[in-house]
Scaffold this motif. Structure first.
Motif, short mmCIF file in Angstrom:
data_model
loop_
_atom_site.label_atom_id
_atom_site.label_comp_id
_atom_site.label_asym_id
_atom_site.label_seq_id
_atom_site.Cartn_x
_atom_site.Cartn_y
_atom_site.Cartn_z
N ARG A 107 32.33 15.28 4.96
CA ARG A 107 32.33 16.27 6.05
C ARG A 107 32.43 17.69 5.50
O ARG A 107 31.75 18.61 5.98
N ARG A 108 33.28 17.89 4.52
CA ARG A 108 33.45 19.23 3.92
C ARG A 108 32.14 19.75 3.33
O ARG A 108 31.75 20.89 3.57
N LEU A 110 29.00 18.62 3.86
CA LEU A 110 27.91 18.73 4.84
C LEU A 110 27.99 20.02 5.64
O LEU A 110 26.97 20.62 5.98
N THR A 111 29.21 20.45 5.94
CA THR A 111 29.37 21.68 6.71
C THR A 111 29.32 22.91 5.81
O THR A 111 29.17 24.03 6.32
N VAL A 117 22.93 18.79 7.11
CA VAL A 117 23.07 17.71 8.09
C VAL A 117 21.75 17.44 8.79
O VAL A 117 21.36 16.29 9.01
N ARG A 165 29.43 13.26 13.74
CA ARG A 165 30.48 14.25 14.02
C ARG A 165 30.10 15.61 13.45
O ARG A 165 30.23 16.64 14.11
N CYS A 166 29.60 15.64 12.20
CA CYS A 166 29.21 16.92 11.58
C CYS A 166 28.06 17.56 12.36
O CYS A 166 28.06 18.78 12.58
N HIS A 167 27.09 16.76 12.77
CA HIS A 167 25.95 17.30 13.51
C HIS A 167 26.42 17.89 14.84
O HIS A 167 25.97 18.97 15.25
N GLU A 169 29.43 19.03 15.57
CA GLU A 169 30.23 20.23 15.32
C GLU A 169 29.34 21.44 15.04
O GLU A 169 29.70 22.58 15.41
N ASP A 173 29.32 20.73 19.91
CA ASP A 173 30.22 19.60 20.06
C ASP A 173 30.73 19.51 21.50
O ASP A 173 31.28 20.48 22.02
#
Length: 230
Positions: A107-108, A110-111, A117, A165-167, A169, A173
């Motif tokens: 997650r870290r 990817l963002t 993402v 979740r990343c997408h 956010e 979201d």
């Protein structure tokens, strides 16, 4: 005729501009420069022309190492997966903690790279770094007591959870406060819906990070249930 430049590995062209000497470029330099551009400006900024300019090299020099823009993107994505997503201590500790650390690392990263993402949501990536990542997830699920069939199923759920979740956010979201603002306002004004009014303070305080942890909690419970002897 070119003359030697003021720095090792460089030459000066007829216009007095410094450029890298032929053969002085290597893949590690390309990856490092590509990672910097992708982190600062996003994956869409990764082009052969841009990288050549940043490295002081010709595009032909880059083509010795990467075939095209897609190849450059794959090279950078693989470096991210191999070196940044999988924690060095991934083999240490209880499987639940290892799975959470791995999810947090993915997650870290990817963002941290704008556009990454979106690429992963639309096309597969199966470089060495990605293969190591998949193998790490399957290893953790195996240590949790899942058979291979169950491990594959929960691996796919894990990927769907983290990528999804990343997408969300990054692209709106539904649990973000601005998306729930009208709901909370109407709930506070409405005469009915007592349960919804009572839930408003808790709805407002939730963060995407907390939702991410709750989703991981549910996955961990599902894994434990699947591994339970029948």
């Amino acid at each position: 005729m070119n003359s030697s430049g003021p720095e090792t590995g460089q030459a000066v062209d007829g216009g007095g501009r410094q450029r890298r000497a032929w053969g002085s470029l290597n893949r590690d330099q390309i990856v490092a420069c590509g990672l910097r551009i992708a982190r600062e400006e996003g994956m869409q900024a990764l082009t052969i022309r841009r990288l050549a300019s940043e490295l002081g090299a010709s595009r032909m020099a880059l083509y010795r190492h990467v075939p095209d823009k897609d190849g450059l993107t794959e090279l950078v994505m693989d470096a991210i997966a191999e070196h940044d997503m999988v924690p060095p201590d991934i083999e240490e500790g209880p499987w639940e903690e290892r799975l959470r650390r791995l999810a947090a690392g993915i997650r870290r990263e990817l963002t941290a790279y704008p556009g990454l993402v979106d690429i992963l949501m639309t096309r597969a990536h199966h470089g060495q770094g990605a293969l190591r990542l998949v193998d790490s997830v399957l290893g953790i699920l195996g240590d949790a007591g899942l058979c291979e069939r169950q491990a594959v199923r929960h691996y796919l759920v894990f990927v769907d959870l983290v990528l999804g979740r990343c997408h969300r956010e990054l692209h709106g979201d539904p649990v973000d406060h601005h998306r729930t603002a009208s709901l909370t306002t109407l709930a506070e004004q409405a005469g009915d819906y007592a349960r919804l009014r009572a839930a408003v303070p808790y709805l407002v305080e939730l963060t995407p990070g907390q939702i991410f942890q709750d989703e991981l909690d549910m996955l961990v419970l599902s894994i434990k249930a699947a591994a339970r002897p029948t």
